[in-house]
Design an enzyme around this catalytic site. Structure first.
Site, PDB file in Angstrom:
ATOM      1  N   ASP A 184       0.807  -1.175   0.088  1.00  0.00           N
ATOM      2  CA  ASP A 184       0.276  -0.120  -0.096  1.00  0.00           C
ATOM      3  C   ASP A 184       0.560   1.422   0.451  1.00  0.00           C
ATOM      4  O   ASP A 184       1.768   1.428   0.556  1.00  0.00           O
ATOM      5  CB  ASP A 184      -1.054   0.304   0.823  1.00  0.00           C
ATOM      6  CG  ASP A 184      -2.000   0.783   1.088  1.00  0.00           C
ATOM      7  OD1 ASP A 184      -1.055   2.355   1.250  1.00  0.00           O
ATOM      8  OD2 ASP A 184      -3.378   0.173   1.472  1.00  0.00           O
TER       9      ASP A 184
ATOM     10  N   THR B 202      -7.060   4.311  -1.105  1.00  0.00           N
ATOM     11  CA  THR B 202      -7.139   3.251  -1.036  1.00  0.00           C
ATOM     12  C   THR B 202      -7.992   1.987  -1.900  1.00  0.00           C
ATOM     13  O   THR B 202      -7.397   0.702  -2.526  1.00  0.00           O
ATOM     14  CB  THR B 202      -6.363   1.833   0.041  1.00  0.00           C
ATOM     15  OG1 THR B 202      -5.239   2.978   0.577  1.00  0.00           O
ATOM     16  CG2 THR B 202      -6.181   1.080   0.215  1.00  0.00           C
TER      17      THR B 202
ATOM     18  N   ASN C  29     -13.106   5.000  -0.118  1.00  0.00           N
ATOM     19  CA  ASN C  29     -13.114   4.594   1.522  1.00  0.00           C
ATOM     20  C   ASN C  29     -14.280   5.347   2.953  1.00  0.00           C
ATOM     21  O   ASN C  29     -14.381   4.483   3.527  1.00  0.00           O
ATOM     22  CB  ASN C  29     -11.438   5.420   2.452  1.00  0.00           C
ATOM     23  CG  ASN C  29     -10.156   4.506   1.278  1.00  0.00           C
ATOM     24  OD1 ASN C  29     -10.469   3.898   0.509  1.00  0.00           O
ATOM     25  ND2 ASN C  29      -8.960   5.435   1.983  1.00  0.00           N
TER      26      ASN C  29
ATOM     27  N   TYR D 222      -9.621  -9.858   8.017  1.00  0.00           N
ATOM     28  CA  TYR D 222      -8.089  -8.431   7.832  1.00  0.00           C
ATOM     29  C   TYR D 222      -8.488  -8.213   9.043  1.00  0.00           C
ATOM     30  O   TYR D 222      -9.385  -7.917   9.606  1.00  0.00           O
ATOM     31  CB  TYR D 222      -9.411  -7.070   6.850  1.00  0.00           C
ATOM     32  CG  TYR D 222      -8.155  -6.318   6.772  1.00  0.00           C
ATOM     33  CD1 TYR D 222      -6.722  -6.023   6.167  1.00  0.00           C
ATOM     34  CD2 TYR D 222      -8.583  -4.496   8.008  1.00  0.00           C
ATOM     35  CE1 TYR D 222      -6.145  -5.620   6.835  1.00  0.00           C
ATOM     36  CE2 TYR D 222      -7.905  -4.687   8.238  1.00  0.00           C
ATOM     37  CZ  TYR D 222      -6.829  -4.225   7.261  1.00  0.00           C
ATOM     38  OH  TYR D 222      -5.372  -3.270   7.868  1.00  0.00           O
TER      39      TYR D 222
ATOM     40  N   ASP E 115       2.577   2.643   3.314  1.00  0.00           N
ATOM     41  CA  ASP E 115       1.805   3.482   3.681  1.00  0.00           C
ATOM     42  C   ASP E 115       1.093   4.479   4.675  1.00  0.00           C
ATOM     43  O   ASP E 115       1.449   5.337   5.390  1.00  0.00           O
ATOM     44  CB  ASP E 115      -0.323   2.887   3.276  1.00  0.00           C
ATOM     45  CG  ASP E 115      -1.134   3.640   3.684  1.00  0.00           C
ATOM     46  OD1 ASP E 115      -1.350   5.451   2.317  1.00  0.00           O
ATOM     47  OD2 ASP E 115      -1.727   4.335   4.644  1.00  0.00           O
TER      48      ASP E 115
ATOM     49  N   HIS F 142       2.214   8.502   5.406  1.00  0.00           N
ATOM     50  CA  HIS F 142       1.028   9.039   6.582  1.00  0.00           C
ATOM     51  C   HIS F 142       2.186   9.749   7.470  1.00  0.00           C
ATOM     52  O   HIS F 142       1.561  11.362   7.810  1.00  0.00           O
ATOM     53  CB  HIS F 142      -0.383   8.246   6.875  1.00  0.00           C
ATOM     54  CG  HIS F 142      -1.686   8.102   5.719  1.00  0.00           C
ATOM     55  ND1 HIS F 142      -1.989   9.479   5.280  1.00  0.00           N
ATOM     56  CD2 HIS F 142      -1.088   7.107   5.348  1.00  0.00           C
ATOM     57  CE1 HIS F 142      -2.236   8.650   4.031  1.00  0.00           C
ATOM     58  NE2 HIS F 142      -2.107   7.127   4.082  1.00  0.00           N
TER      59      HIS F 142
ATOM     60  N   ASP G 127      -1.085   0.094  -4.612  1.00  0.00           N
ATOM     61  CA  ASP G 127      -2.426   1.383  -5.399  1.00  0.00           C
ATOM     62  C   ASP G 127      -2.794   2.673  -5.746  1.00  0.00           C
ATOM     63  O   ASP G 127      -3.008   3.588  -6.027  1.00  0.00           O
ATOM     64  CB  ASP G 127      -3.633   1.504  -4.167  1.00  0.00           C
ATOM     65  CG  ASP G 127      -2.980   1.201  -2.358  1.00  0.00           C
ATOM     66  OD1 ASP G 127      -2.206   1.657  -2.229  1.00  0.00           O
ATOM     67  OD2 ASP G 127      -3.621   1.502  -1.859  1.00  0.00           O
ATOM     68  N   HIS G 128      -1.648   2.838  -4.424  1.00  0.00           N
ATOM     69  CA  HIS G 128      -2.105   4.736  -4.870  1.00  0.00           C
ATOM     70  C   HIS G 128      -0.203   6.049  -4.264  1.00  0.00           C
ATOM     71  O   HIS G 128       0.947   4.591  -3.790  1.00  0.00           O
ATOM     72  CB  HIS G 128      -2.807   5.559  -4.466  1.00  0.00           C
ATOM     73  CG  HIS G 128      -2.536   5.238  -2.711  1.00  0.00           C
ATOM     74  ND1 HIS G 128      -1.471   5.499  -1.624  1.00  0.00           N
ATOM     75  CD2 HIS G 128      -3.202   5.053  -2.400  1.00  0.00           C
ATOM     76  CE1 HIS G 128      -2.115   5.133  -0.925  1.00  0.00           C
ATOM     77  NE2 HIS G 128      -3.203   4.605  -0.559  1.00  0.00           N
TER      78      HIS G 128
ATOM     79  N   HIS H  39      -2.573  10.545  -0.167  1.00  0.00           N
ATOM     80  CA  HIS H  39      -2.782  10.267  -1.159  1.00  0.00           C
ATOM     81  C   HIS H  39      -4.368  10.873  -1.412  1.00  0.00           C
ATOM     82  O   HIS H  39      -5.254  10.855   0.074  1.00  0.00           O
ATOM     83  CB  HIS H  39      -2.626   9.027  -1.352  1.00  0.00           C
ATOM     84  CG  HIS H  39      -2.756   8.702  -0.512  1.00  0.00           C
ATOM     85  ND1 HIS H  39      -4.326   7.220  -0.281  1.00  0.00           N
ATOM     86  CD2 HIS H  39      -2.590   7.947   0.743  1.00  0.00           C
ATOM     87  CE1 HIS H  39      -4.705   7.020  -0.023  1.00  0.00           C
ATOM     88  NE2 HIS H  39      -3.452   6.511   1.259  1.00  0.00           N
TER      89      HIS H  39
HETATM   90 ZN   LIG Z   1      -3.636   5.728   2.728  1.00  0.00          ZN
END
Ligand SMILES: [Zn+2]
Length: 456
Positions: free
Chosen positions: A38, A74, A95, A158, A193, A197, A241-242, A340
């Site tokens: 991620d 995401t 999200n 998850y 990710d 952040h 994803d980004h 993002h």
């Molecule tokens: Zn993120």
């Protein structure tokens, strides 16, 4: 003339063979493992030492940057990768979502209702609809939800506290042991990710540390696949994803300074905020329109076509798109140093894609593809008939060994080369002809009268 034609033929063939690859025995039903790290921004690959990933790429293919789907968050982008659909078509438009008709809410912590996912059929389901095949998933978004009444045969619920090693152990065990075989598997990991952040991508030291960990995870995955004897026969795609961009406490857009909270519901947060007006949409729009020069304000019907972000009722009547690095808040301070979600034309929002295995060429690099193109490519590798999608298979042909591939710069090079050869040959032929067709006539050497003869 024959040798000239031979030369031209060699010229053409060398261009085509260079694109065609070197593995004619490729079997189209190889296994495929799709891995996402991620928030892995494309340029991390250039700016950090990632020896395991580099080795993976040297023996496989690299797409330097992937144009992802707007909004660059995401859940939406992970679903675009596995469905080949833009967000307006697969229905996971953010999200955080709200459905006005059913009053249902979706968030990262409340994502298990199939209602949200049922507008599309992800590849792990299509794969299982083929006879004698199974799919396996280690925490890819949506894989623990019963979509269109079907779950991935193997999956993990998850839980972010499950380590990479545990996820990897499960997915490789499923890939190795099951009968009928697992032909498609997915693996998801939250870094880089989370660190992006927390520290912001500008924090080189902390990003170096987390990227070293990510690279070690890639190393241990390759080692594990080799040890199980899977490495030579499995196709592995590593992507994301980004990307991520740096935020700053000086770059805040404070909505409370422009509009009272009673006028609207904030359905989704920064940097693309989704606004549901309570009463008067025009009034809310006009107040927001003049709120900040660092934020675009769109009525749903005005959202630019290039975003492919319009045709879905989960997209709210007004959306606010912050400029790169700016954060939209109602009030208060900055909570994330990196973020993002911004415009998908920004290079900082782009992830990369690397792939290795019998389906892929070796040592090939390509500038870009769209993330919706990954889906038809994966279907091709697995021999599946794709569901209707927004991807373009031909964009990925050059990555695959079993596909003809002539890309534009190479084609132009070949055409110019052939023209040069033809011109040179034509000139040579003309010169040769002139020499043969007009021989100098024989003429006796005449002595002038005043010349002294050599022999008297
Ligand atoms: Zn993120």
């Amino acid at each position: 003339m024959l040798s000239a034609m031979k030369l031209m033929l060699t010229f053409f063939l060398s261009g085509i063979i260079a694109c065609y690859g070197d593995n004619p025995n490729y079997d189209s039903i190889h296994k495929l493992l799709l891995v996402s790290f991620d928030g892995f921004r494309a340029d991390y690959l250039k700016n950090y030492r990632l020896p395991h990933l580099q080795e993976f790429i040297e023996d496989g293919v690299l797409v330097e940057y992937v144009t992802n789907a707007f909004i660059t968050k995401t859940f939406p982008n992970h679903y675009s990768i596995v469905t080949g659909l833009y967000e307006e078509s697969h229905g996971i438009v953010s999200n955080e979502m709200y459905d006005k008709d059913t009053k249902k809410k979706f968030s990262q912590f409340n994502d298990k209702d199939p209602f949200w996912w049922n507008e599309a059929t992800p590849i792990w389901i299509t794969n299982q609809q083929q006879e004698n095949r199974r799919s396996a998933a280690a925490m890819w978004p949506g894989t623990d939800v019963k979509i269109n009444n079907t779950l991935s045969h193997f999956f993990m619920k998850y839980n972010y506290s499950v380590t990479f090693e545990e996820r990897m152990e499960s997915i490789t065990m499923w890939l190795n042991n099951s009968n009928p075989p697992v032909t498609f598997a997915t693996l998801y990991w939250e870094e880089p990710d989370a660190s992006g952040h927390k520290y912001g991508p500008g924090n080189k030291e902390n990003m170096r540390k987390v990227l070293e960990q990510v690279d070690n995870h890639i190393g241990s995955l390759i080692y594990k696949l080799k040890r199980l004897g899977l490495w030579e026969n499995i196709n592995v795609i590593i992507t994301s994803d980004h990307g991520m961009t740096q935020c700053s406490p000086e770059k805040l857009i404070i909505l409370d300074n422009c509009i009272g909270r009673g006028n609207y519901t904030l359905v989704d947060q920064t940097p693309v905020a989704a606004i549901l007006p309570r009463n008067n949409k025009t009034y809310v729009y006009n107040l927001l329109k003049n709120c900040s020069t660092f934020m675009k304000v769109y009525l749903k019907e005005e959202i630019p076509n290039r975003f492919h972000y319009h045709h879905n009722k989960r997209i709210q009547p007004i959306i606010l798109v912050a400029d790169e690095g700016w954060t939209i808040v109602q009030n208060g301070s900055l909570t994330k140093l990196g973020d993002h979600g911004y415009d998908n034309a920004l290079p900082s929002m782009h992830p990369f894609l690397a792939a290795h295995g019998p389906a892929f060429r070796k040592g090939y690099k390509k500038k870009t593809i769209n993330n919706v193109d990954i889906y038809p490519m994966m279907c091709h590798i697995l021999g599946l008939k794709p569901q209707p999608n927004n991807g373009t298979f031909s964009n990925t042909k050059c990555l695959l060994v079993d596909q003809w591939c002539i890309n534009l710069p190479e084609s132009i090079g070949i055409v110019i080369g052939v023209l040069l050869v033809l011109t040179t040959l034509t000139c040579l032929i003309i010169i040769m002809r002139n020499r043969i067709s007009s021989p100098r006539p024989f003429s006796r050497l005449q002595l002038q009268e005043d010349d002294d003869p050599l022999i008297g």
